[in-house]
Design a protein around this motif. Sequence first.
Motif, PDB file in Angstrom:
ATOM      1  N   ARG A  50       0.896  -1.022   0.144  1.00 27.60           N
ATOM      2  CA  ARG A  50       0.193  -0.213   0.055  1.00 27.60           C
ATOM      3  C   ARG A  50       0.863   1.190   0.048  1.00 27.60           C
ATOM      4  O   ARG A  50       0.590   2.127  -0.668  1.00 27.60           O
ATOM      5  CB  ARG A  50      -0.875   0.048   1.025  1.00 27.60           C
ATOM      6  N   GLN A  51       1.891   1.268   0.877  1.00 31.70           N
ATOM      7  CA  GLN A  51       2.672   2.319   0.886  1.00 31.70           C
ATOM      8  C   GLN A  51       3.494   2.635  -0.551  1.00 31.70           C
ATOM      9  O   GLN A  51       3.671   3.757  -1.082  1.00 31.70           O
ATOM     10  CB  GLN A  51       3.675   2.206   2.283  1.00 31.70           C
ATOM     11  N   ARG A  52       3.989   1.638  -1.034  1.00 28.91           N
ATOM     12  CA  ARG A  52       4.475   1.903  -2.221  1.00 28.91           C
ATOM     13  C   ARG A  52       3.900   1.978  -3.524  1.00 28.91           C
ATOM     14  O   ARG A  52       4.251   3.058  -4.173  1.00 28.91           O
ATOM     15  CB  ARG A  52       5.077   0.305  -2.797  1.00 28.91           C
ATOM     16  N   ILE A  53       2.625   1.596  -3.554  1.00 28.66           N
ATOM     17  CA  ILE A  53       1.485   2.072  -4.501  1.00 28.66           C
ATOM     18  C   ILE A  53       0.997   3.679  -4.347  1.00 28.66           C
ATOM     19  O   ILE A  53       1.170   4.281  -5.305  1.00 28.66           O
ATOM     20  CB  ILE A  53       0.534   1.134  -4.505  1.00 28.66           C
ATOM     21  N   GLU A  54       0.876   3.821  -3.100  1.00 29.85           N
ATOM     22  CA  GLU A  54       0.486   5.303  -2.962  1.00 29.85           C
ATOM     23  C   GLU A  54       1.739   6.298  -3.147  1.00 29.85           C
ATOM     24  O   GLU A  54       1.493   7.488  -3.633  1.00 29.85           O
ATOM     25  CB  GLU A  54       0.056   5.417  -1.189  1.00 29.85           C
ATOM     26  N   SER A  55       2.870   5.819  -2.850  1.00 30.39           N
ATOM     27  CA  SER A  55       3.992   6.649  -3.165  1.00 30.39           C
ATOM     28  C   SER A  55       4.448   7.171  -4.444  1.00 30.39           C
ATOM     29  O   SER A  55       5.082   7.911  -4.687  1.00 30.39           O
ATOM     30  CB  SER A  55       5.327   6.124  -2.375  1.00 30.39           C
ATOM     31  N   ILE A  56       3.710   6.381  -5.436  1.00 28.24           N
ATOM     32  CA  ILE A  56       3.963   6.632  -6.782  1.00 28.24           C
ATOM     33  C   ILE A  56       2.876   7.166  -7.391  1.00 28.24           C
ATOM     34  O   ILE A  56       2.790   7.446  -8.608  1.00 28.24           O
ATOM     35  CB  ILE A  56       4.577   5.419  -7.595  1.00 28.24           C
ATOM     36  N   GLY A  57       1.758   7.663  -6.652  1.00 25.02           N
ATOM     37  CA  GLY A  57       0.760   8.464  -7.200  1.00 25.02           C
ATOM     38  C   GLY A  57      -0.395   7.733  -7.700  1.00 25.02           C
ATOM     39  O   GLY A  57      -1.338   8.280  -8.197  1.00 25.02           O
ATOM     40  N   ILE A  58      -0.406   6.231  -7.501  1.00 24.20           N
ATOM     41  CA  ILE A  58      -1.750   5.447  -7.992  1.00 24.20           C
ATOM     42  C   ILE A  58      -2.624   5.561  -6.757  1.00 24.20           C
ATOM     43  O   ILE A  58      -2.343   5.103  -5.890  1.00 24.20           O
ATOM     44  CB  ILE A  58      -0.846   3.950  -8.115  1.00 24.20           C
ATOM     45  N   ASN A  59      -4.080   5.720  -7.370  1.00 25.42           N
ATOM     46  CA  ASN A  59      -5.099   5.929  -6.211  1.00 25.42           C
ATOM     47  C   ASN A  59      -6.184   5.236  -6.478  1.00 25.42           C
ATOM     48  O   ASN A  59      -7.074   5.178  -5.941  1.00 25.42           O
ATOM     49  CB  ASN A  59      -5.091   7.325  -6.367  1.00 25.42           C
ATOM     50  N   ASN A  60      -6.012   3.785  -7.782  1.00 23.35           N
ATOM     51  CA  ASN A  60      -7.231   3.246  -8.011  1.00 23.35           C
ATOM     52  C   ASN A  60      -6.878   1.789  -7.572  1.00 23.35           C
ATOM     53  O   ASN A  60      -7.452   0.966  -8.218  1.00 23.35           O
ATOM     54  CB  ASN A  60      -7.660   3.567  -9.401  1.00 23.35           C
ATOM     55  N   VAL A  61      -6.086   1.670  -6.493  1.00 23.74           N
ATOM     56  CA  VAL A  61      -5.812   0.311  -5.862  1.00 23.74           C
ATOM     57  C   VAL A  61      -6.225   0.114  -4.700  1.00 23.74           C
ATOM     58  O   VAL A  61      -5.935   0.890  -3.997  1.00 23.74           O
ATOM     59  CB  VAL A  61      -4.475   0.012  -5.982  1.00 23.74           C
ATOM     60  N   ILE A  62      -6.934  -0.777  -4.394  1.00 26.22           N
ATOM     61  CA  ILE A  62      -7.437  -1.252  -2.862  1.00 26.22           C
ATOM     62  C   ILE A  62      -6.625  -2.517  -2.499  1.00 26.22           C
ATOM     63  O   ILE A  62      -6.817  -3.386  -3.090  1.00 26.22           O
ATOM     64  CB  ILE A  62      -9.135  -1.560  -2.739  1.00 26.22           C
ATOM     65  N   VAL A  63      -5.869  -2.070  -1.379  1.00 25.44           N
ATOM     66  CA  VAL A  63      -5.012  -3.373  -0.883  1.00 25.44           C
ATOM     67  C   VAL A  63      -5.628  -3.641   0.357  1.00 25.44           C
ATOM     68  O   VAL A  63      -5.764  -2.919   1.423  1.00 25.44           O
ATOM     69  CB  VAL A  63      -3.563  -2.888  -0.640  1.00 25.44           C
ATOM     70  N   ARG A  64      -5.846  -5.181   0.656  1.00 22.34           N
ATOM     71  CA  ARG A  64      -6.522  -5.493   1.920  1.00 22.34           C
ATOM     72  C   ARG A  64      -5.605  -6.970   2.111  1.00 22.34           C
ATOM     73  O   ARG A  64      -5.343  -7.712   1.308  1.00 22.34           O
ATOM     74  CB  ARG A  64      -7.902  -5.862   1.695  1.00 22.34           C
ATOM     75  N   GLN A  65      -5.739  -7.202   3.448  1.00 21.10           N
ATOM     76  CA  GLN A  65      -5.282  -8.352   4.126  1.00 21.10           C
ATOM     77  C   GLN A  65      -6.483  -9.357   4.055  1.00 21.10           C
ATOM     78  O   GLN A  65      -7.475  -8.680   4.669  1.00 21.10           O
ATOM     79  CB  GLN A  65      -4.862  -8.197   5.322  1.00 21.10           C
ATOM     80  N   PHE A  66      -6.555 -10.316   3.412  1.00 23.63           N
ATOM     81  CA  PHE A  66      -7.722 -11.237   3.042  1.00 23.63           C
ATOM     82  C   PHE A  66      -7.381 -12.466   2.732  1.00 23.63           C
ATOM     83  O   PHE A  66      -6.235 -12.787   2.085  1.00 23.63           O
ATOM     84  CB  PHE A  66      -8.519 -10.542   1.889  1.00 23.63           C
ATOM     85  N   ASP A  67      -8.175 -13.783   3.353  1.00 23.93           N
ATOM     86  CA  ASP A  67      -7.983 -14.760   3.014  1.00 23.93           C
ATOM     87  C   ASP A  67      -8.650 -15.372   1.386  1.00 23.93           C
ATOM     88  O   ASP A  67      -9.933 -15.168   1.411  1.00 23.93           O
ATOM     89  CB  ASP A  67      -8.972 -15.685   3.881  1.00 23.93           C
ATOM     90  N   GLY A  68      -7.955 -15.250   0.410  1.00 23.92           N
ATOM     91  CA  GLY A  68      -8.358 -15.050  -0.907  1.00 23.92           C
ATOM     92  C   GLY A  68      -8.734 -16.547  -1.650  1.00 23.92           C
ATOM     93  O   GLY A  68      -8.588 -16.623  -2.877  1.00 23.92           O
ATOM     94  N   ALA A  69      -8.527 -17.756  -0.755  1.00 20.25           N
ATOM     95  CA  ALA A  69      -8.616 -18.978  -1.234  1.00 20.25           C
ATOM     96  C   ALA A  69      -9.817 -19.081  -1.921  1.00 20.25           C
ATOM     97  O   ALA A  69      -9.911 -19.947  -3.058  1.00 20.25           O
ATOM     98  CB  ALA A  69      -8.418 -19.969  -0.205  1.00 20.25           C
ATOM     99  N   GLU A  70     -10.679 -18.458  -1.594  1.00 20.33           N
ATOM    100  CA  GLU A  70     -12.110 -18.545  -2.294  1.00 20.33           C
ATOM    101  C   GLU A  70     -12.474 -17.372  -3.035  1.00 20.33           C
ATOM    102  O   GLU A  70     -13.621 -17.208  -3.483  1.00 20.33           O
ATOM    103  CB  GLU A  70     -13.214 -18.879  -1.094  1.00 20.33           C
ATOM    104  N   GLY A  71     -11.614 -16.696  -3.428  1.00 15.62           N
ATOM    105  CA  GLY A  71     -11.804 -15.298  -3.913  1.00 15.62           C
ATOM    106  C   GLY A  71     -12.121 -13.975  -3.024  1.00 15.62           C
ATOM    107  O   GLY A  71     -11.821 -14.047  -1.630  1.00 15.62           O
ATOM    108  N   MET A  72     -13.209 -13.156  -3.443  1.00 17.57           N
ATOM    109  CA  MET A  72     -13.632 -11.950  -2.741  1.00 17.57           C
ATOM    110  C   MET A  72     -14.946 -11.693  -3.357  1.00 17.57           C
ATOM    111  O   MET A  72     -15.227 -10.861  -3.782  1.00 17.57           O
ATOM    112  CB  MET A  72     -12.887 -10.751  -2.871  1.00 17.57           C
ATOM    113  N   HIS A  73     -16.132 -12.517  -2.719  1.00 14.52           N
ATOM    114  CA  HIS A  73     -17.523 -12.592  -3.424  1.00 14.52           C
ATOM    115  C   HIS A  73     -17.731 -11.102  -2.825  1.00 14.52           C
ATOM    116  O   HIS A  73     -18.664 -10.492  -3.533  1.00 14.52           O
ATOM    117  CB  HIS A  73     -18.308 -13.385  -2.576  1.00 14.52           C
ATOM    118  N   SER A  74     -17.697 -10.540  -1.505  1.00 12.28           N
ATOM    119  CA  SER A  74     -17.940  -9.263  -1.303  1.00 12.28           C
ATOM    120  C   SER A  74     -17.729  -8.089  -2.384  1.00 12.28           C
ATOM    121  O   SER A  74     -18.524  -7.082  -2.154  1.00 12.28           O
ATOM    122  CB  SER A  74     -17.540  -8.825   0.120  1.00 12.28           C
ATOM    123  N   GLU A  75     -17.009  -8.150  -3.048  1.00 10.29           N
ATOM    124  CA  GLU A  75     -16.336  -7.221  -4.222  1.00 10.29           C
ATOM    125  C   GLU A  75     -16.890  -7.338  -5.383  1.00 10.29           C
ATOM    126  O   GLU A  75     -16.546  -6.693  -6.384  1.00 10.29           O
ATOM    127  CB  GLU A  75     -15.170  -6.514  -3.953  1.00 10.29           C
TER     128      GLU A  75
END
Length: 217
Positions: free
Chosen positions: A119-144
Amino acid sequence: MIEQPEDREGFAAFLLRLRGRGIVPKNLIAAFEATPRRNFIPGHFHSLAWSDRMLPIECGEAMEGADLQAAVIAALNIEQGNRVLEIGTGSGYTAAVMARLAGRVFTIDRFKTLVENARQRIESIGINNVIVRQFDGAEGMHSEGPFDRIVIWSAFKELPRGFVDQLSMNGIMIAPIGPDEGEQTLAKLTKIGSRFEREDIGVVRFQPVARHLAAII
């Protein structure tokens, strides 16, 4: 954003390898060039930034070589406005590159340290359309979901059919499929109706998909 002479030389060699493999989308190359790769890897590996070898990062994980990252992102064929899900944030570099091609990128990882650093690296280069989350992705991310594109940087033993509902119609998912030990097949899965149309695009050797959040790091 190629500033250092060694970066320019490494990037030029990287481009030659891509062209030799027939990977030449101008928007993809521009996205790689605009994303300072050395910002995402430990300093003592800067000279290898544009190599095709995996590089160690935090939490005992590794960053894929530049060639494989480019091949996977090219296969995703990301279009403007696409919603992309990445499972396995790692250093955050591929999320940053994809963000220059997509509308929004959701990138998730089970390691808190990797998520915070990315998150820090991405924000430091001015990119603002990435959402970074700690998440168990083994089954994907149904909520989004649903997503137009999904990329997974760890291997499934068999076709991950549970992800079909998380893809938009004609959406594309890239996932390694095969045994925990040894080589896996890198599959491009396109959603057609309620099923996947599969095209095998390469051979890789990834860690098996891990379940649950990392307890400490």
